[in-house]
Design an enzyme around this catalytic site. Structure first.
Site, PDB file in Angstrom:
ATOM      1  N   TYR A  57      19.040  35.126 -40.108  1.00 45.43           N
ATOM      2  CA  TYR A  57      20.222  35.989 -40.270  1.00 45.43           C
ATOM      3  C   TYR A  57      19.847  37.368 -40.827  1.00 45.43           C
ATOM      4  O   TYR A  57      20.527  38.348 -40.523  1.00 45.43           O
ATOM      5  CB  TYR A  57      21.298  35.287 -41.123  1.00 45.43           C
ATOM      6  N   GLN A  92      35.356  35.682 -32.885  1.00 46.58           N
ATOM      7  CA  GLN A  92      34.388  34.651 -33.277  1.00 46.58           C
ATOM      8  C   GLN A  92      33.054  35.307 -33.611  1.00 46.58           C
ATOM      9  O   GLN A  92      32.134  34.638 -34.063  1.00 46.58           O
ATOM     10  CB  GLN A  92      34.170  33.668 -32.129  1.00 46.58           C
ATOM     11  N   ASN A  93      32.967  36.609 -33.354  1.00 48.82           N
ATOM     12  CA  ASN A  93      31.681  37.290 -33.527  1.00 48.82           C
ATOM     13  C   ASN A  93      31.408  37.594 -34.993  1.00 48.82           C
ATOM     14  O   ASN A  93      32.311  37.905 -35.762  1.00 48.82           O
ATOM     15  CB  ASN A  93      31.655  38.588 -32.719  1.00 48.82           C
ATOM     16  N   HIS A 110      34.731  33.378 -37.861  1.00 46.40           N
ATOM     17  CA  HIS A 110      33.438  32.729 -38.093  1.00 46.40           C
ATOM     18  C   HIS A 110      32.567  33.506 -39.082  1.00 46.40           C
ATOM     19  O   HIS A 110      31.344  33.354 -39.085  1.00 46.40           O
ATOM     20  CB  HIS A 110      32.688  32.549 -36.761  1.00 46.40           C
ATOM     21  N   CYS A 137      23.423  36.718 -56.755  1.00 42.18           N
ATOM     22  CA  CYS A 137      24.815  36.916 -56.348  1.00 42.18           C
ATOM     23  C   CYS A 137      25.401  38.052 -57.189  1.00 42.18           C
ATOM     24  O   CYS A 137      25.254  38.033 -58.426  1.00 42.18           O
ATOM     25  CB  CYS A 137      25.589  35.623 -56.572  1.00 42.18           C
ATOM     26  N   GLY A 176      35.585  37.238 -23.252  1.00 40.50           N
ATOM     27  CA  GLY A 176      34.150  36.991 -23.437  1.00 40.50           C
ATOM     28  C   GLY A 176      33.817  35.799 -24.299  1.00 40.50           C
ATOM     29  O   GLY A 176      32.931  35.856 -25.144  1.00 40.50           O
ATOM     30  N   ASN A 202      36.694  37.364 -18.552  1.00 39.08           N
ATOM     31  CA  ASN A 202      35.360  36.817 -18.779  1.00 39.08           C
ATOM     32  C   ASN A 202      34.459  37.118 -17.588  1.00 39.08           C
ATOM     33  O   ASN A 202      34.940  37.322 -16.475  1.00 39.08           O
ATOM     34  CB  ASN A 202      35.444  35.296 -18.991  1.00 39.08           C
ATOM     35  N   GLU A 204      32.429  35.138 -16.081  1.00 35.72           N
ATOM     36  CA  GLU A 204      32.424  34.026 -15.124  1.00 35.72           C
ATOM     37  C   GLU A 204      33.479  33.020 -15.577  1.00 35.72           C
ATOM     38  O   GLU A 204      33.923  33.086 -16.722  1.00 35.72           O
ATOM     39  CB  GLU A 204      31.038  33.372 -15.108  1.00 35.72           C
TER      40      GLU A 204
HETATM   41  P1  NAD Z   1      29.217  32.004 -25.890  1.00 39.72           P
HETATM   42  O1  NAD Z   1      27.832  32.556 -25.959  1.00 39.72           O
HETATM   43  O2  NAD Z   1      29.411  30.554 -25.938  1.00 39.72           O
HETATM   44  O3  NAD Z   1      29.913  32.531 -24.545  1.00 39.72           O
HETATM   45  C1  NAD Z   1      29.904  33.866 -24.153  1.00 39.72           C
HETATM   46  C2  NAD Z   1      30.841  34.049 -22.968  1.00 39.72           C
HETATM   47  O4  NAD Z   1      30.863  35.438 -22.662  1.00 39.72           O
HETATM   48  C3  NAD Z   1      30.422  33.304 -21.695  1.00 39.72           C
HETATM   49  O5  NAD Z   1      31.540  32.636 -21.141  1.00 39.72           O
HETATM   50  C4  NAD Z   1      29.944  34.438 -20.757  1.00 39.72           C
HETATM   51  O6  NAD Z   1      30.267  34.183 -19.400  1.00 39.72           O
HETATM   52  C5  NAD Z   1      30.766  35.612 -21.267  1.00 39.72           C
HETATM   53  N1  NAD Z   1      30.128  36.892 -21.031  1.00 39.72           N
HETATM   54  C6  NAD Z   1      28.805  37.209 -21.050  1.00 39.72           C
HETATM   55  N2  NAD Z   1      28.632  38.509 -20.808  1.00 39.72           N
HETATM   56  C7  NAD Z   1      29.869  39.057 -20.643  1.00 39.72           C
HETATM   57  C8  NAD Z   1      30.351  40.353 -20.347  1.00 39.72           C
HETATM   58  N3  NAD Z   1      29.524  41.391 -20.190  1.00 39.72           N
HETATM   59  N4  NAD Z   1      31.683  40.540 -20.235  1.00 39.72           N
HETATM   60  C9  NAD Z   1      32.558  39.495 -20.392  1.00 39.72           C
HETATM   61  N5  NAD Z   1      32.152  38.244 -20.642  1.00 39.72           N
HETATM   62  C10 NAD Z   1      30.824  38.015 -20.780  1.00 39.72           C
HETATM   63  O7  NAD Z   1      29.999  32.718 -27.065  1.00 39.72           O
HETATM   64  P2  NAD Z   1      31.320  32.305 -27.841  1.00 39.72           P
HETATM   65  O8  NAD Z   1      32.302  31.690 -26.896  1.00 39.72           O
HETATM   66  O9  NAD Z   1      31.706  33.498 -28.614  1.00 39.72           O
HETATM   67  O10 NAD Z   1      30.952  31.125 -28.858  1.00 39.72           O
HETATM   68  C11 NAD Z   1      29.757  30.922 -29.467  1.00 39.72           C
HETATM   69  C12 NAD Z   1      29.621  31.198 -30.946  1.00 39.72           C
HETATM   70  O11 NAD Z   1      28.540  32.101 -30.977  1.00 39.72           O
HETATM   71  C13 NAD Z   1      30.685  31.897 -31.739  1.00 39.72           C
HETATM   72  O12 NAD Z   1      31.023  31.075 -32.772  1.00 39.72           O
HETATM   73  C14 NAD Z   1      29.999  33.143 -32.350  1.00 39.72           C
HETATM   74  O13 NAD Z   1      30.178  33.172 -33.750  1.00 39.72           O
HETATM   75  C15 NAD Z   1      28.540  32.953 -32.088  1.00 39.72           C
HETATM   76  N6  NAD Z   1      27.780  34.151 -31.647  1.00 39.72           N
HETATM   77  C16 NAD Z   1      28.163  35.390 -32.026  1.00 39.72           C
HETATM   78  C17 NAD Z   1      27.486  36.512 -31.559  1.00 39.72           C
HETATM   79  C18 NAD Z   1      27.953  37.869 -32.010  1.00 39.72           C
HETATM   80  O14 NAD Z   1      28.470  37.997 -33.118  1.00 39.72           O
HETATM   81  N7  NAD Z   1      27.830  38.902 -31.176  1.00 39.72           N
HETATM   82  C19 NAD Z   1      26.406  36.350 -30.673  1.00 39.72           C
HETATM   83  C20 NAD Z   1      26.027  35.045 -30.302  1.00 39.72           C
HETATM   84  C21 NAD Z   1      26.737  33.940 -30.792  1.00 39.72           C
END
Ligand code: NAD
Length: 236
Positions: A57, A92-93, A110, A137, A176, A202, A204
């Site tokens: 992280y 969720q990011n 998240h 902390c 996404g 999305n 796909e």
């Molecule tokens: P995921 O990786 O499971 O799915 C990503 C989705 O985004 C897929 O369905 C894919 O088809 C779609 N996608 C990819 N490129 C795209 C684009 N250019 N435009 C539109 N859609 C696109 O991610 P999730 O569903 O967010 O769940 C996974 C977990 O991963 C979450 O809990 C999150 O906290 C964590 N995560 C976060 C980050 C971040 O903060 N950027 C990165 C990786 C994982």
């Protein structure tokens, strides 16, 4: 789709940040930057190898400095500024690209890379530095900080606020996200049960695509600005 829309809930996932250069989980076959989810995104993984997780992280946090928000983040910021109704942006990011794209109100269900959680006092503190070196902390001084990221098996933040908004909204837009991670994957059913329209943007078809009234396929940097233009032109 946007006529008569007064309350919108938006859910974003890793796909909205993909074009900024942050890997999604699924793009790499279930790996996150070459690491297994079980190793870096579960409490068990942290207990097994805290140095690996803290270092992972630390790298993700540092990598934020090398990426920029894309037109999808900017479009949602514009929506926040110009939409006259209620808007809740849930992500969720764990990155900070919504904020850097101009959104002032973002609910990080998240958690966030730029936040630390103390396992001694349970306090959350803004965090920009590293954790592998076990800094104290800022609240209780214990050297027991962990990333303030919700791992698999842990309870996401602010679910009460999110479910209240889903009950009241007339449109849920999911952007996404793979529809594979609960409870976020269940928001579409919650919204539909309350009578809301549901739209997916999305790259796909996702695991939950068939649950949405409408699913538009393409890159977020194109689909999101188009959809925001549509909402604002009909609302104006
Ligand atoms: P995921 O990786 O499971 O799915 C990503 C989705 O985004 C897929 O369905 C894919 O088809 C779609 N996608 C990819 N490129 C795209 C684009 N250019 N435009 C539109 N859609 C696109 O991610 P999730 O569903 O967010 O769940 C996974 C977990 O991963 C979450 O809990 C999150 O906290 C964590 N995560 C976060 C980050 C971040 O903060 N950027 C990165 C990786 C994982």
């Amino acid at each position: 789709m946007s006529a008569g829309i007064h309350r919108i809930v938006i859910l974003t996932g890793a796909g909205i940040s993909a074009e900024s250069g942050i890997d999604t989980f699924r793009s790499a076959g279930g790996l996150w930057e070459q690491h297994r989810i079980e190793d870096v995104a579960t409490p068990e993984g942290f207990a097994r190898d805290p140095d690996l997780v803290l270092g992972f992280y630390d790298m993700r946090r540092a990598a934020l400095e090398k990426v920029e928000p894309n037109p999808a983040h900017a479009a949602l910021a514009r929506l926040e500024q110009e939409f006259a109704g209620e808007l809740l942006l849930v992500t969720q990011n764990v990155d900070d690209l919504h904020e850097r794209g101009g959104s002032a109100k973002v609910l990080h269900m998240h958690g966030e890379l730029k936040s630390a959680l103390c396992t001694s006092c349970d306090m959350r503190s803004p965090w920009l530095g590293t954790m592998l070196d076990r800094p104290p902390c800022p609240v209780c001084q214990a050297r027991t900080l962990r990333p303030d990221v919700v791992w698999f098996g842990e309870m996401p933040y602010r679910m009460d606020r999110i479910y209240a908004a889903l009950e009241r909204c007339d449109l849920l837009v999911s952007i996404g996200t793979s529809g594979a991670v609960y409870p976020a994957a269940g928001f579409v059913q919650e919204a539909r049960a309350s009578g809301a329209r549901t739209l997916e943007l999305n790259l796909e078809p996702s695991e939950g695509s068939r649950l949405f009234h409408e699913s538009r396929l393409g890159p977020a940097s194109v689909l999101v600005p188009e959809w925001v233009d549509e909402v604002l032109s009909r609302a104006g």
